[in-house]
Write a protein that holds these residues in place. Structure first.
Motif, short mmCIF file in Angstrom:
data_model
loop_
_atom_site.label_atom_id
_atom_site.label_comp_id
_atom_site.label_asym_id
_atom_site.label_seq_id
_atom_site.Cartn_x
_atom_site.Cartn_y
_atom_site.Cartn_z
N UNK A 1 0.89 -1.18 -0.09
CA UNK A 1 0.07 -0.01 -0.06
C UNK A 1 0.98 1.18 -0.04
N UNK A 2 1.89 1.30 0.75
CA UNK A 2 2.83 2.15 0.92
C UNK A 2 3.50 2.68 -0.40
N UNK A 3 4.01 1.43 -0.92
CA UNK A 3 4.61 1.80 -2.25
C UNK A 3 3.75 2.31 -3.53
N UNK A 4 2.45 1.66 -3.31
CA UNK A 4 1.52 2.25 -4.46
C UNK A 4 1.19 3.60 -3.76
N UNK A 5 1.20 3.94 -2.75
CA UNK A 5 0.75 5.57 -2.59
C UNK A 5 1.89 6.38 -3.18
N UNK A 6 3.31 5.84 -2.92
CA UNK A 6 4.47 6.62 -3.44
C UNK A 6 4.33 6.60 -4.97
N UNK A 7 4.02 5.74 -5.63
CA UNK A 7 3.96 5.52 -7.07
C UNK A 7 2.82 6.60 -7.57
N UNK A 8 1.90 6.59 -6.92
CA UNK A 8 0.74 7.37 -7.38
C UNK A 8 0.56 8.61 -7.17
N UNK A 9 1.60 8.99 -5.94
CA UNK A 9 1.64 10.46 -5.84
C UNK A 9 2.79 11.55 -6.25
N UNK A 10 3.52 10.62 -7.31
CA UNK A 10 4.42 11.13 -8.01
C UNK A 10 3.94 11.74 -9.24
N UNK A 11 4.03 13.02 -9.31
CA UNK A 11 3.29 13.74 -10.42
C UNK A 11 4.52 14.15 -11.47
N UNK A 12 4.12 14.34 -12.71
CA UNK A 12 5.41 14.94 -13.62
C UNK A 12 5.62 16.45 -13.31
N UNK A 13 6.87 16.72 -13.46
CA UNK A 13 7.22 18.09 -12.97
C UNK A 13 7.13 18.87 -14.51
N UNK A 14 6.14 19.95 -14.44
CA UNK A 14 5.94 20.71 -15.59
C UNK A 14 6.78 22.11 -15.34
#
Length: 153
Positions: free
Chosen positions: A140-153
Motif C-alpha cells: 500500500x505504501x509503495x502504491x501510494x508513493x507511485x501514484x503520488x509522483x506527478x510529472x514536473x512541468x
C-alpha cells in the motif's frame, strides 16, 4: 464697447479684472513653470519606480536565500530521519531474530512444560499473520508513493 453686467467696460478693465482674478502673474508663472514642474514630477516618479524596483530585487534575493536555506535544512533533516529509520529497522530485525531464536530454543526443550507446544504454535501463527500484514502495508505504501509522483512541468 464690451459690457459687464450691463456696465460699459474697456479692454484695460478686462485685463485688470483678469489680473485681479488670477492674482497678477500667477497664470503666466504657471504657464512658464509647467514644463519644470512636469520634469520634477517625472523625476520623482522615475526615482520612486527605481526605488521600488531595487526594493523588489532585494526582496527577491532574500526570498531566494531563505528558500535555499530551508531546502538545505530539509535535506539535512531528511538525511537524519533516513539514518534513524535505518537504525530502527536494523534494531527491529535484530529483535525479531532474537525472538525467533528464543522460540526455536523453547521448541527444543527436552522436557517442555504442559501447553508450551500449543503456545509456540499460536505464537508462530501470530508471527505469520503479522508478516502477511506487513507485506500488505508495504504494498500500500509503495502504491501510494507511485501514484503520488506527478510529472514536473
Amino acid at each position: 464697447m464690451p459690457t459687464l453686467f450691463g456696465l460699459p467696460v474697456g479692454w484695460a478693465a478686462i485685463f485688470g479684472l483678469f489680473q485681479i482674478v488670477l492674482g497678477g502673474g500667477v497664470l503666466a508663472s504657471w504657464i512658464k513653470n509647467r514644463p519644470k514642474m512636469r520634469e520634477i514630477e517625472r523625476n520623482a516618479e522615475t526615482k520612486l519606480r527605481d526605488d521600488l524596483i531595487a526594493r523588489v530585487e532585494r526582496l527577491e534575493t532574500r526570498v531566494e536565500e531563505t528558500r535555499s536555506f530551508y531546502e538545505r535544512k530539509i535535506e539535512r533533516l531528511q538525511a537524519d530521519y533516513e539514518a534513524a529509520q535505518r537504525i530502527a529497522r536494523h534494531e527491529l530485525a535484530n529483535a525479531k531474530m532474537r525472538f525467533r531464536a528464543l522460540i526455536m530454543l523453547l521448541k527444543r526443550l527436552p522436557d517442555p512444560p504442559d501447553g508450551l507446544a500449543m503456545i509456540l504454535i499460536d505464537i508462530e501463527n501470530m508471527e505469520l499473520e503479522q508478516a502477511k500484514n506487513e507485506a500488505l502495508e508495504k504494498g500500500v505504501v509503495s502504491a501510494a508513493k507511485i501514484t503520488s509522483v506527478a510529472p514536473v512541468t
